[in-house]
Structure formats: structure tokens, C-alpha cells
Write a protein that holds these residues in place. Sequence first.
Motif, PDB file in Angstrom:
ATOM      1  N   LYS A 149      24.184 -31.396  93.995  1.00 43.46           N
ATOM      2  CA  LYS A 149      22.905 -31.632  93.026  1.00 43.46           C
ATOM      3  C   LYS A 149      23.320 -31.978  91.647  1.00 43.46           C
ATOM      4  CE  LYS A 149      20.378 -27.778  95.130  1.00 43.46           C
ATOM      5  NZ  LYS A 149      19.965 -26.437  94.978  1.00 43.46           N
ATOM      6  N   LYS A 150      24.260 -31.485  91.140  1.00 42.70           N
ATOM      7  CA  LYS A 150      24.858 -32.027  89.773  1.00 42.70           C
ATOM      8  C   LYS A 150      26.394 -32.320  89.825  1.00 42.70           C
ATOM      9  CE  LYS A 150      23.851 -32.214  85.032  1.00 42.70           C
ATOM     10  NZ  LYS A 150      23.544 -33.689  84.742  1.00 42.70           N
ATOM     11  N   ILE A 151      26.938 -33.278  89.778  1.00 41.35           N
ATOM     12  CA  ILE A 151      28.105 -33.504  89.961  1.00 41.35           C
ATOM     13  C   ILE A 151      29.026 -32.837  88.698  1.00 41.35           C
ATOM     14  CG2 ILE A 151      28.544 -35.161  91.779  1.00 41.35           C
ATOM     15  CD1 ILE A 151      29.015 -37.186  89.656  1.00 41.35           C
ATOM     16  N   PRO A 152      30.082 -32.236  88.742  1.00 48.17           N
ATOM     17  CA  PRO A 152      30.641 -31.801  87.373  1.00 48.17           C
ATOM     18  C   PRO A 152      30.979 -32.757  86.469  1.00 48.17           C
ATOM     19  CG  PRO A 152      32.002 -31.175  89.179  1.00 48.17           C
ATOM     20  CD  PRO A 152      30.877 -32.038  89.786  1.00 48.17           C
ATOM     21  N   ALA A 153      31.907 -33.865  86.966  1.00 47.28           N
ATOM     22  CA  ALA A 153      32.356 -34.734  86.157  1.00 47.28           C
ATOM     23  C   ALA A 153      32.386 -36.129  86.670  1.00 47.28           C
ATOM     24  CB  ALA A 153      33.950 -34.414  85.804  1.00 47.28           C
TER      25      ALA A 153
ATOM     26  N   LEU B 241      32.793 -34.447  81.396  1.00 47.13           N
ATOM     27  CA  LEU B 241      31.963 -33.585  81.936  1.00 47.13           C
ATOM     28  C   LEU B 241      30.674 -33.932  81.956  1.00 47.13           C
ATOM     29  CD1 LEU B 241      33.873 -30.457  80.384  1.00 47.13           C
ATOM     30  CD2 LEU B 241      34.053 -31.219  82.653  1.00 47.13           C
ATOM     31  N   LEU B 242      29.934 -33.728  82.983  1.00 38.90           N
ATOM     32  CA  LEU B 242      28.412 -33.707  83.303  1.00 38.90           C
ATOM     33  C   LEU B 242      27.660 -32.462  83.178  1.00 38.90           C
ATOM     34  CD1 LEU B 242      28.440 -36.835  85.846  1.00 38.90           C
ATOM     35  CD2 LEU B 242      28.279 -37.066  83.279  1.00 38.90           C
ATOM     36  N   ILE B 243      28.471 -31.407  83.259  1.00 37.59           N
ATOM     37  CA  ILE B 243      27.803 -30.009  83.192  1.00 37.59           C
ATOM     38  C   ILE B 243      28.044 -29.455  81.901  1.00 37.59           C
ATOM     39  CG2 ILE B 243      27.217 -30.168  85.895  1.00 37.59           C
ATOM     40  CD1 ILE B 243      29.646 -27.940  85.775  1.00 37.59           C
TER      41      ILE B 243
ATOM     42  N   ILE C  29      30.120 -24.523  84.102  1.00 38.31           N
ATOM     43  CA  ILE C  29      31.617 -24.783  84.482  1.00 38.31           C
ATOM     44  C   ILE C  29      32.272 -23.446  84.902  1.00 38.31           C
ATOM     45  CG2 ILE C  29      33.886 -25.284  83.932  1.00 38.31           C
ATOM     46  CD1 ILE C  29      32.774 -27.354  81.860  1.00 38.31           C
ATOM     47  N   LEU C  30      31.946 -22.432  84.022  1.00 33.95           N
ATOM     48  CA  LEU C  30      32.279 -21.196  84.106  1.00 33.95           C
ATOM     49  C   LEU C  30      31.669 -20.255  85.521  1.00 33.95           C
ATOM     50  CD1 LEU C  30      32.654 -19.563  80.400  1.00 33.95           C
ATOM     51  CD2 LEU C  30      34.507 -20.870  81.857  1.00 33.95           C
ATOM     52  N   LEU C  31      30.402 -20.426  85.582  1.00 34.48           N
ATOM     53  CA  LEU C  31      29.765 -19.845  86.683  1.00 34.48           C
ATOM     54  C   LEU C  31      30.059 -20.281  87.828  1.00 34.48           C
ATOM     55  CD1 LEU C  31      26.189 -19.343  84.731  1.00 34.48           C
ATOM     56  CD2 LEU C  31      27.921 -17.737  85.194  1.00 34.48           C
TER      57      LEU C  31
END
Length: 156
Positions: free
Chosen positions: A29-33, A38-40, A45-47
Motif C-alpha cells: 500500500k505504501k512502500i517504505p523506501a 524513506l517514504l514513510i 517504521i517502528l510499528l
Amino acid sequence: MNYSAFQKYNANVKPDISQYMNIMAAETKKIPAEDGGLLIGYQEILLRARNQELFLELYPTSNRVKQVQNLLDSYSMYTFYGLNNTPLFDYETNKMVPNAQKGYTSVIQRLATVDSPFLDKLASFMDVVREAKYEKTTAVEAWLDINVPLPNDSSR
């Protein structure tokens, strides 16, 4: 692959596969990087890392352990180092990114009662960083070298 489309089958698959699909749905849904950035947000990241850690605790014999462990390894790097275009410590000032300071502190406080080796490691890291006045000092680097060593390849 769009894992969100598979979530409608969660009730029909084993719990580990259901949880795996949920983890991967968040990833798609939302790629992290992307492109070294970083995109989030830092809390996200932690969750996500905590969900991955929980999967590994609950389903140690799942055939998806390797994939989730690889994800958690990536998220550890995001957490403790950042990426080339979004480093955790500013390249010029060596100061920790303010949003990371706030996000990490918030999640640590909010999940203080959760038994999590990942969050415990982060809390220990934040103690060292706070003592260093949020600057990447030799003490911070030494802590990272011991507790979150970089992979052997020097691509970071």
C-alpha cells in the motif's frame, strides 16, 4: 504483488499466512523506501518493525519466516541508520533528525509495556543518543557497531 487483494481470504488461511498477508499489504500500500529515501514516517517504521517482530515470535516455524526476517533486517537499518537520501543523522551537522527523535520517543513511551527486543534495543539506543545530545558521536557509533552492525557490503 497487491497483497491487499488477498486479505479477503484471511479467514480461509492459516494464521501465519493471514498475518503475513497483512504485513505485506502494508508494504505494498505504501512502500517504505525508494531511491535511497524513506517514504514513510519514523513511527510507521517502528510499528511495521514491531509487527514483523511479533510475526517471528508467534510463528517461528512458518514458511514465511525468512521473508519477514529480511523485512525486519531492512527496517532495523532504516531505524538505526536511515538511508542515503534520508540519513538518521544529518551529514553536515551529525545531529539526529528531529522527527526521528520525536517519533522514536513517542513510540517507546506508548509501547513501554510491550515485550519487544526491537523496541528495547531502540530505547537503549535513544539513551545513548540522548546522552550525546542527539549527535552522532563516537559513543553512538560504537553502540551501533556492537548492537546493529552494518552488513558486510559497503553499499550504505
